[in-house]
Design an enzyme around this catalytic site. Structure first.
Site, PDB file in Angstrom:
ATOM      1  N   MET A  28      44.452  44.099  36.357  1.00 32.54           N
ATOM      2  CA  MET A  28      43.488  45.011  36.983  1.00 32.54           C
ATOM      3  C   MET A  28      43.688  46.410  36.407  1.00 32.54           C
ATOM      4  O   MET A  28      43.348  47.414  37.052  1.00 32.54           O
ATOM      5  CB  MET A  28      43.659  45.004  38.501  1.00 32.54           C
ATOM      6  CG  MET A  28      43.372  43.616  39.088  1.00 32.54           C
ATOM      7  SD  MET A  28      42.855  43.642  40.804  1.00 32.54           S
ATOM      8  CE  MET A  28      44.246  44.380  41.584  1.00 32.54           C
ATOM      9  N   HIS A  35      53.231  44.786  32.860  1.00 33.37           N
ATOM     10  CA  HIS A  35      52.090  44.128  32.203  1.00 33.37           C
ATOM     11  C   HIS A  35      52.376  43.923  30.713  1.00 33.37           C
ATOM     12  O   HIS A  35      52.062  42.876  30.142  1.00 33.37           O
ATOM     13  CB  HIS A  35      50.831  44.999  32.296  1.00 33.37           C
ATOM     14  CG  HIS A  35      50.309  45.211  33.683  1.00 33.37           C
ATOM     15  ND1 HIS A  35      50.385  46.416  34.330  1.00 33.37           N
ATOM     16  CD2 HIS A  35      49.688  44.358  34.530  1.00 33.37           C
ATOM     17  CE1 HIS A  35      49.836  46.304  35.521  1.00 33.37           C
ATOM     18  NE2 HIS A  35      49.409  45.072  35.674  1.00 33.37           N
TER      19      HIS A  35
HETATM   20  O1  PAF Z   1      47.728  40.335  39.710  1.00 31.69           O
HETATM   21  C1  PAF Z   1      46.684  40.962  39.467  1.00 31.69           C
HETATM   22  O2  PAF Z   1      46.672  42.008  38.831  1.00 31.69           O
HETATM   23  C2  PAF Z   1      45.368  40.394  39.980  1.00 31.69           C
HETATM   24  O3  PAF Z   1      45.511  39.814  41.228  1.00 31.69           O
HETATM   25  C3  PAF Z   1      44.688  39.438  38.993  1.00 31.69           C
HETATM   26  C4  PAF Z   1      45.520  38.191  38.762  1.00 31.69           C
HETATM   27  C5  PAF Z   1      44.452  40.144  37.666  1.00 31.69           C
HETATM   28  C6  PAF Z   1      43.335  38.989  39.548  1.00 31.69           C
HETATM   29  O4  PAF Z   1      42.487  40.067  39.763  1.00 31.69           O
END
Ligand code: PAF
Length: 285
Positions: A28, A35
């Site tokens: 997101m 990430h």
């Molecule tokens: O973990 C996240 O950032 C969100 O829940 C995801 C998996 C991208 C779904 O919107």
């Protein structure tokens, strides 16, 4: 790396690459080292990686949380530029690309719908399932990588894949932590400085809880966690449960912990206005 916000262009790019396996890292945005570790691991395993950046409205049960969710697209792209290759793609769709029509699908996840996050964030996992399923339909990845900080989400996604018969391989990668132990999260940047400093108590406490598993009973460990954290002004534990990693059934005594299963202590804490989650593996020795 290529950047596109349309499904059409994304399909064209993936087709042109003609490479497999295709890896997907759904995000997101508001990217951090956590990430990037998922992206690096996808890059190591797949010749083409799609990183999606989409703040999915259907998974926010609290509309204020959605409104305040950090958006840092330029910074996200700059960070991805450093780890992605020529063949990789950043997918930044708008709502119309993901949901050309309102998504009314309702998923059922059994016990996963009845514990921890599901009890505090009604509808959240249905929204996660909608968007992840949609991203799988769009990208058709062979491998998809998620962070283990969102422990229950990972279990829900594995169950979603089981129910839909999708062949995608779901991988959960370890939590990446700040120097003081706080699990990396896009929400950390929203913490007020004093609260951010105190937030290291969460990992410290669950680490102690994990070493208390031999010698203390589970209600005692739960009280220890709640008291230690609730003692800090503006901190409030929503839940701390010890669960197995597939059905997430909370255990109330060590005798319920089965050989061959893995158990995790999962916690959600209100830290000022921000909600933080974390978890740690708890193993009997
Ligand atoms: O973990 C996240 O950032 C969100 O829940 C995801 C998996 C991208 C779904 O919107």
């Amino acid at each position: 790396m290529k950047v596109t916000c349309t499904v059409k262009e994304l399909h064209k790019l993936i087709k042109k690459m003609h490479l497999t396996p295709v890896g997907l890292v759904p995000t997101m945005g508001a990217l951090h080292e956590g990430h990037l570790s998922l992206v690096k691991s996808a890059v190591a395993q797949c010749p083409v990686v799609v990183v999606s950046i989409y703040v999915n409205p259907t998974q926010f049960n609290d509309k204020n949380d959605l409104k305040n969710y950090p958006g840092t697209l330029d910074n996200d792209l700059a960070l991805l530029e450093k780890v992605l290759r020529e063949t990789d793609i950043v997918f930044t769709p708008g709502n119309k690309e993901i949901y050309p029509e309102e998504d009314k699908r309702e998923f059922r996840f059994g016990n996963l719908d009845n514990v921890m996050e599901a009890m505090h964030r009604p509808g959240h996992f249905n929204g996660v399932a909608q968007v992840v399923n949609r991203l799988f339909e769009i990208v058709r990845p062979d491998i998809a990588i998620f962070g283990m900080k969102d422990f229950q989400q990972l279990a829900v996604i594995k169950e979603l894949v089981r129910q839909t018969g999708n062949k995608v391989k779901i991988i959960g990668n370890p939590i990446i932590r700040e120097n003081d132990g706080l699990a990396m999260s896009s929400r950390n940047m929203l913490l007020e400085p004093g609260i951010r400093k105190d937030a290291s108590i969460i990992y410290k406490t669950i680490s102690s809880a994990s070493s208390m598993i031999t010698g203390h009973d589970i209600p005692e460990i739960k009280s220890f966690v709640e008291n230690s954290i609730n003692n800090i002004p503006e901190f409030k534990v929503e839940y701390f449960d010890i669960v197995d990693d597939t059905e997430l059934i909370p255990v109330s005594k060590q005798g319920e912990m089965k050989k061959g299963k893995r158990y995790f202590g999962c916690i959600a804490v209100r830290a000022g206005k921000i909600r933080l989650i974390d978890n740690i593996e708890i193993g009997l020795v």
